[in-house]
Design an enzyme around this catalytic site. Structure first.
Site, mmCIF file in Angstrom:
data_model
loop_
_atom_site.group_PDB
_atom_site.id
_atom_site.type_symbol
_atom_site.label_atom_id
_atom_site.label_comp_id
_atom_site.label_asym_id
_atom_site.label_seq_id
_atom_site.Cartn_x
_atom_site.Cartn_y
_atom_site.Cartn_z
ATOM 1 N N CYS B 133 0.818 -0.807 0.000
ATOM 2 C CA CYS B 133 0.131 0.053 0.068
ATOM 3 C C CYS B 133 0.901 1.090 -0.406
ATOM 4 O O CYS B 133 0.321 1.729 -0.009
ATOM 5 C CB CYS B 133 -0.516 0.254 1.666
ATOM 6 S SG CYS B 133 -0.142 -0.572 3.086
ATOM 7 N N HIS B 264 -2.396 6.191 3.644
ATOM 8 C CA HIS B 264 -1.451 7.137 3.591
ATOM 9 C C HIS B 264 -0.406 8.383 3.110
ATOM 10 O O HIS B 264 -1.319 8.490 1.726
ATOM 11 C CB HIS B 264 -0.168 5.560 2.866
ATOM 12 C CG HIS B 264 -0.265 4.816 3.654
ATOM 13 N ND1 HIS B 264 -0.779 4.411 5.300
ATOM 14 C CD2 HIS B 264 0.501 3.242 3.221
ATOM 15 C CE1 HIS B 264 -0.715 3.184 5.414
ATOM 16 N NE2 HIS B 264 0.126 2.449 4.268
#
Lengths: 357, 357
Positions: B133, B264
């Site tokens: 990710c 993120h």
């Protein structure tokens, strides 16, 4: 050195940094000062604060407040320093200023004692500047490495604490954390913002660029300076060059606020003119009294703000040799932005000045 | 394309990513699938979940569960994928795996559709891998820039969300935030840790390297791999090289966990072989459907996780030309690590496979 003990003034005694400054003065084994004078705005004048076991009454910031002062430390906004540090200097004090007002002035040294203490004595304006807290958080580490390996390039990303924005920043983060916790937020766009607004914390009032800081990170620190850059990012570049004495140091910084109360962290990617190994860097860090090396990642030992806050030294860890960049180290530093990042460094400079008087 | 609509299986249907995957499937205007089969461990088998308006019963992960399956998406830990993706492939399914088990296998393509969709069809093991990710959060932006300017160097610092560590990570961050809020903590070393321990949240139980995440940042993500590096940092390097097809790309990454639930962020310092301006980069980003450009810092407009979470695109902002590094841009990206960072990319790959069947 004169026989009379010098007089120290603290301008901004009641602010976030001023409060830490008094803690630092109280924590010293001995101090070189005779009188210690606390100065603040008219609003705070008359307040009583304990300094080294004695009650002191805060006096108002006036030209006369500097009479008889040898060293005046300023922990106030830029515009207050810009006006009053020269007044203090004119009245015979050496002003040690923690604002941004004079840092890039060629006639004002910008000092981190363990890096360039020799600059303290040449101060044609009677003013010495203290670097901004983000730059300071990595200066002890970079200064030590530079002496040994010759720094040439720096790519930095910061994880800056709320208290870098003063007491307002601290209060805001506490209020935001209370407003969002226990509500299962953070999984839909805008839900943190809505919770803050519902709790009477409109984002227009926030010191963090109109953006939630709780459960978030904010890629904006300081004021906007054009071409995409914020002031904090340019300070990291320009102040690093001046303190380290490397006028052509290549620097790129991205400054990001994180929901931490106090202690700035930086991810540093530093390139040197000569070969550098992790082992050699560890030796350099271990030899520097103002650095604590915490670097055993295999056993979960690395610096983090929650464990570093309140400490004087800079904590360094996660030191590794860049895999693809020659002569380059990556590492992580944490430093208390109110202590070494502000009050402590200012006080250390003031002590150096006192030793010369 | 065959006349029968293909069968899709979702392995790990009840986990953090699996739950988002079902959201994504439910949110699609149309899907190419006939049957959709939900698969999980024996513990979760029998659970009933709604998919596109129909109740589905979760079936147990067995070899027979893959009978008749055309595409099997895996959102499970590495060791489960390592064992079961080949089983699915053997039974005739194309496995699209979101674990780390096969990403660096030369016979397994590592695919981000908007960057290297052409790699989907060469899959000798019947397995296609989905990047981790953190890498994925910047891949759409870097792929688009690379096509235009030729990427050569990358220095990255991450601001990674708790959900990157799965549902345990989310639960832990929520519990920690509740334990520390309203207590004025964060100004003394260890006070956050003590509050967590007092609240029955010993750090030994934390998925975040035994370090508080609330009011803190943790420079440790993934497992320790030696020479100072954590797995997440090496993945950013190795997976970026493979996806972009640049075998000698220079990469240094520092991966840091921040107290954000989901999304993120990365501070990216990217160097190219040809000249690049902010204007040209803006044009590239604007032309890319999976990127949203939010870049008006003067008016406080930049991406931040709390405003991006839940969205499919990658958000890009703070684009600026590095002052001292030629052909180099600094920018900030935010991407929902459970959507594009995991479930969405996996699903997009599965759709590409379906289109080829």
């Amino acid at each position: 050195m004169s026989t009379k003990s010098p007089t120290l003034a603290l301008v901004g005694a009641t602010g976030a940094v001023g409060t830490v400054m008094i803690d630092i003065i109280n924590g010293r084994e001995s101090v070189p000062w005779g009188e210690i004078r606390l100065i603040a705005s008219a609003r705070s004048a008359g307040k009583k604060l304990m300094v080294r076991g004695e009650e002191h009454t805060v006096v108002e910031l006036t030209p006369e407040a500097f009479d008889g002062v040898d060293v005046a430390m300023f922990d106030v906004p830029d515009e207050v320093s810009a006006r009053w540090a020269p007044v203090a200097a004119e009245r015979g004090a050496v002003a040690v200023d923690n604002s941004g007002a004079f840092r890039m002035d060629d006639e004002v040294p910008l000092v981190v004692p363990e890096v360039n203490a020799d600059k303290v004595s040449r101060r044609p304006k009677g003013i010495i500047a203290n670097p901004n807290c983000t730059t300071l958080s990595m200066m002890a580490a970079l200064g030590a490495l530079h002496r040994e390996f010759g720094l040439t390039e720096l790519v930095v990303a910061s994880y800056q604490a709320a208290s870098g924005a003063g007491q307002d920043g601290i209060d805001r983060l506490y209020a935001e954390l209370e407003a969002v916790s226990g509500k299962g937020l953070g999984n839909k766009a805008g839900d943190v913002r809505h919770a803050l607004e519902a709790a009477g914390l409109p984002l227009a009032d926030s010191p963090f660029a109109g953006t939630p800081l709780a459960m978030n990170v904010v890629p904006s620190a300081g004021s906007y300076k054009g071409d995409g850059w914020f002031s904090e990012e340019l300070k990291v570049r320009n102040e690093s060059r001046k303190i380290l004495g490397i006028s052509d140091l290549k620097v790129s910084a991205t400054c990001v606020r994180v929901p931490v109360v106090t202690t700035h962290s930086l991810a540093v990617h530093a390139t040197f003119s000569s070969e550098v190994t992790v082992e050699a860097a560890h030796k350099v860090f271990e030899a520097q009294p103002s650095i604590v090396l915490v670097d055993d990642p295999e056993n979960g030992r690395f610096p983090s703000p929650a464990e570093v806050v309140g400490a004087d030294p800079t904590y360094v860890g996660r030191v590794r040799q860049a895999l693809d960049f020659p002569n380059t180290l990556d590492f992580f530093v944490c430093g208390d932005n109110l202590r070494k990042g502000a009050a402590l460094n200012t006080y250390e400079v003031a002590e150096r000045v006192a030793a010369e008087l």
